[in-house]
Scaffold this active site. Sequence first.
Site, PDB file in Angstrom:
ATOM      1  N   GLY A  26      83.765  75.828  75.434  1.00  0.00           N
ATOM      2  CA  GLY A  26      84.632  75.276  74.412  1.00  0.00           C
ATOM      3  C   GLY A  26      84.285  73.866  73.999  1.00  0.00           C
ATOM      4  O   GLY A  26      85.113  73.156  73.425  1.00  0.00           O
ATOM      5  N   LYS A  57      82.645  74.951  69.753  1.00  0.00           N
ATOM      6  CA  LYS A  57      83.136  74.268  68.559  1.00  0.00           C
ATOM      7  C   LYS A  57      82.100  74.257  67.432  1.00  0.00           C
ATOM      8  O   LYS A  57      82.458  74.241  66.261  1.00  0.00           O
ATOM      9  CB  LYS A  57      83.519  72.824  68.919  1.00  0.00           C
ATOM     10  CG  LYS A  57      84.736  72.694  69.838  1.00  0.00           C
ATOM     11  CD  LYS A  57      86.020  73.065  69.152  1.00  0.00           C
ATOM     12  CE  LYS A  57      87.249  72.589  69.908  1.00  0.00           C
ATOM     13  NZ  LYS A  57      87.393  73.220  71.228  1.00  0.00           N
ATOM     14  N   ASP A 133      93.794  73.334  68.901  1.00  0.00           N
ATOM     15  CA  ASP A 133      93.537  72.008  69.462  1.00  0.00           C
ATOM     16  C   ASP A 133      92.752  71.145  68.477  1.00  0.00           C
ATOM     17  O   ASP A 133      92.062  71.638  67.592  1.00  0.00           O
ATOM     18  CB  ASP A 133      92.762  72.133  70.778  1.00  0.00           C
ATOM     19  CG  ASP A 133      91.459  72.903  70.630  1.00  0.00           C
ATOM     20  OD1 ASP A 133      91.449  73.928  69.911  1.00  0.00           O
ATOM     21  OD2 ASP A 133      90.446  72.491  71.210  1.00  0.00           O
ATOM     22  N   ASP A 134      92.887  69.841  68.661  1.00  0.00           N
ATOM     23  CA  ASP A 134      92.119  68.845  67.908  1.00  0.00           C
ATOM     24  C   ASP A 134      92.259  69.009  66.396  1.00  0.00           C
ATOM     25  O   ASP A 134      91.271  69.005  65.647  1.00  0.00           O
ATOM     26  CB  ASP A 134      90.645  68.895  68.318  1.00  0.00           C
ATOM     27  CG  ASP A 134      90.436  68.584  69.793  1.00  0.00           C
ATOM     28  OD1 ASP A 134      91.362  68.035  70.412  1.00  0.00           O
ATOM     29  OD2 ASP A 134      89.356  68.883  70.333  1.00  0.00           O
ATOM     30  N   TYR A 177      98.241  69.841  73.829  1.00  0.00           N
ATOM     31  CA  TYR A 177      97.684  70.597  74.953  1.00  0.00           C
ATOM     32  C   TYR A 177      97.595  69.806  76.253  1.00  0.00           C
ATOM     33  O   TYR A 177      97.060  70.297  77.242  1.00  0.00           O
ATOM     34  CB  TYR A 177      96.312  71.167  74.593  1.00  0.00           C
ATOM     35  CG  TYR A 177      95.266  70.153  74.166  1.00  0.00           C
ATOM     36  CD1 TYR A 177      94.542  69.419  75.092  1.00  0.00           C
ATOM     37  CD2 TYR A 177      94.978  69.966  72.815  1.00  0.00           C
ATOM     38  CE1 TYR A 177      93.577  68.509  74.693  1.00  0.00           C
ATOM     39  CE2 TYR A 177      94.010  69.061  72.402  1.00  0.00           C
ATOM     40  CZ  TYR A 177      93.307  68.338  73.347  1.00  0.00           C
ATOM     41  OH  TYR A 177      92.347  67.439  72.946  1.00  0.00           O
ATOM     42  N   ASN A 271      85.728  74.031  81.374  1.00  0.00           N
ATOM     43  CA  ASN A 271      84.924  73.725  80.187  1.00  0.00           C
ATOM     44  C   ASN A 271      83.924  72.651  80.626  1.00  0.00           C
ATOM     45  O   ASN A 271      84.229  71.464  80.587  1.00  0.00           O
ATOM     46  CB  ASN A 271      85.836  73.207  79.070  1.00  0.00           C
ATOM     47  CG  ASN A 271      85.082  72.852  77.809  1.00  0.00           C
ATOM     48  OD1 ASN A 271      84.168  73.539  77.401  1.00  0.00           O
ATOM     49  ND2 ASN A 271      85.477  71.752  77.168  1.00  0.00           N
TER      50      ASN A 271
END
Length: 315
Positions: A26, A57, A133-134, A177, A271
Amino acid sequence: MADNKSTAIDNLHTKNGNFICGVVEGFYGRPWTTEQRKDLFQKLKKWGMDSYLYAPKDDYKHRAYWRELYTVEEAEHLTGLISSARDHGITFYYALSPGLDITYSSAKEVAALKRKLEQVSQFGCAAFALLFDDIEPEMCEADKEVFQSFAHAQVSVSNEVFQHLGQPRFMLCPTQYCAARATPNVQNSEYLNTLGSKLAPEIDIMWTGPKVISRLLTVESIEEITDVLRRPPVIWDNLHANDYDQKRVFLGPYSGRSPDLIPKLRGVLTNPNCEYGANFVAIHTLAQWSRCNVDGKRDPSISKCLVFSSLCKCL
């Protein structure tokens, strides 16, 4: 209310089965190769781990261009990976990250999401994840007219997709998260509480701990987030991640997590370093740690696990 939450959590432990343990690819940066992933599946099986989550990503069809279907060549590649994981007894979770630009209230957008995951299901995949996320925690004007909050929008789409796919194994990574991103804090986060109360109870929720990169996970912090989410979290563990500073690699053992956490978690996915070859100790010691507590009792091999970890710290 607390008693009802505790009962639900205990039931979920029984219903959802075994502890999830494995790797999430990830990170930001160059994804691993097909050969590296297949080697990983072999190692996961050998070390008694059971899960792999596909979420690089920089795979543009995972995140930036999530709506685009895979070509015939790409489909063959993914089908081969999923088949290899299955041959080694590893659950292959395919993750999609639509949060950069999805309009949650758009039927067309939700249909595109379903279509993409349906395509991957045709490759033999039976486990999925949606990652939020992000991203910016804001809704567009169209979504504001439909949904009470950002969390309600994500829950609506996630529940609908989960049901559409036939309630497979399913994970969600929330926008808040970790505790550092919870507003104003974990216990009083409207976002996290909405996920806990509205998200289908069969969907697992990922959590990185107190911070994005958590050096320490405590039983108390896990009990707090479990109470809010109304289910034990799957830890997305960035302990060995180095995508934020690729001049460094992290070669030490899995540490800062007591085996007492194991019965309080749904699972752990590490991760790790972007450099695949640098992850032997990181993944291997996670595998050993996960066996340090079996049915609430210390596994006899714990001494071996802890001795090995101590030796690694001395290298």
